[in-house]
Design a protein around this motif. Sequence first.
Motif, PDB file in Angstrom:
ATOM      1  N   UNK A   1       0.852  -1.193   0.000  1.00 55.46           N
ATOM      2  CA  UNK A   1       0.000   0.000   0.000  1.00 55.46           C
ATOM      3  C   UNK A   1       0.884   1.237   0.000  1.00 55.46           C
ATOM      4  N   UNK A   2       1.528   1.470  -1.138  1.00 56.28           N
ATOM      5  CA  UNK A   2       2.426   2.616  -1.256  1.00 56.28           C
ATOM      6  C   UNK A   2       2.553   2.997  -2.721  1.00 56.28           C
ATOM      7  N   UNK A   3       2.654   4.308  -2.979  1.00 55.94           N
ATOM      8  CA  UNK A   3       2.788   4.778  -4.353  1.00 55.94           C
ATOM      9  C   UNK A   3       1.463   4.722  -5.102  1.00 55.94           C
ATOM     10  N   UNK A   4       1.550   4.707  -6.423  1.00 52.42           N
ATOM     11  CA  UNK A   4       0.362   4.623  -7.248  1.00 52.42           C
ATOM     12  C   UNK A   4      -0.038   3.168  -7.447  1.00 52.42           C
ATOM     13  N   UNK A   5      -1.351   2.931  -7.561  1.00 59.88           N
ATOM     14  CA  UNK A   5      -1.817   1.569  -7.764  1.00 59.88           C
ATOM     15  C   UNK A   5      -3.241   1.561  -8.284  1.00 59.88           C
TER      16      UNK A   5
ATOM     17  N   UNK B   1      -1.982   5.644  -3.280  1.00 60.16           N
ATOM     18  CA  UNK B   1      -2.094   4.898  -2.034  1.00 60.16           C
ATOM     19  C   UNK B   1      -1.247   5.629  -0.986  1.00 60.16           C
ATOM     20  N   UNK B   2      -0.358   4.914  -0.321  1.00 62.65           N
ATOM     21  CA  UNK B   2       0.462   5.576   0.680  1.00 62.65           C
ATOM     22  C   UNK B   2       1.485   6.517   0.063  1.00 62.65           C
ATOM     23  N   UNK B   3       1.777   7.595   0.775  1.00 65.34           N
ATOM     24  CA  UNK B   3       2.790   8.565   0.359  1.00 65.34           C
ATOM     25  C   UNK B   3       3.142   9.400   1.579  1.00 65.34           C
TER      26      UNK B   3
END
Length: 262
Positions: A88-92, A107-109
């Motif tokens: 759950x990090x960056x684009x997705x 997502x997470x940043x």
Amino acid sequence: MTGPTTEHVPVPVPKDALEYFRAKGIKVGFDHRDVWAEEHATSWTVAKAMRLDILEAIRSHVDEMIESGQTFAQFKRELQPLLEKLGWWGRGELLDPLSGETREVQLGSPRRLRTIYDVNLRQAHAAGQWQRIERTRATQPYLVYQLGPSREHRPEHVGWAGIILPADHPWWQSHFPPNGWGCKCWVRQISKREAERLTATGQYMTEAPDLGMQEYINQRTGQVVSVPKGIEPGWDYNPGAVSRKARAQQLLEEKQPETDTA
């Protein structure tokens, strides 16, 4: 005295603030408008965290952050590696259950972690302070609206700085800060004697201002609401008062004997 800071120094958090956060249930939401306004006082969510393991991981770290008074740097250092590990990090790509479409989303940043940190810390502080205000209202029955340490302030909030009203005034049910994203305003509780002394200087206001209302349509739910001007839609509630009312209702329901429907 100032409101809670979130930069470099750990912030001691009162027990009431932690109890407020821990009393919340978990609710999944794709968009920040899916869990709306007063729901945030009783439900904890992170937009686009659609898996319970991710939500629970973030909640656990927020709980620890509130309890220990972590700085944002500490919070980010501990949580980011876990979210990266959970994917759950960056684009997705993520399915929006409302539209049925799969969309590319953030997502997470670091910026999202900052928002999670600030919003949860400030709302917990506000809710905890409200519990203390209710307990000590007999000896300190007034509240003063104060500006926080923001570099820039909303014009309406500048106009509210220095308002002195009784703690039980209805204005605080919609204007108890924070009153929007990034709002660092806060209130100071004072005695009747201090309220009279400050009012005598002519530099404080003792009437609730009426700036009118603005209509807002939640495009996710279709709900149409009227929000006081100067408050961002979804922020026109007192988290401590809503949480206390919901808890009282829960206890009342638990005490009521079950009826025999046979």
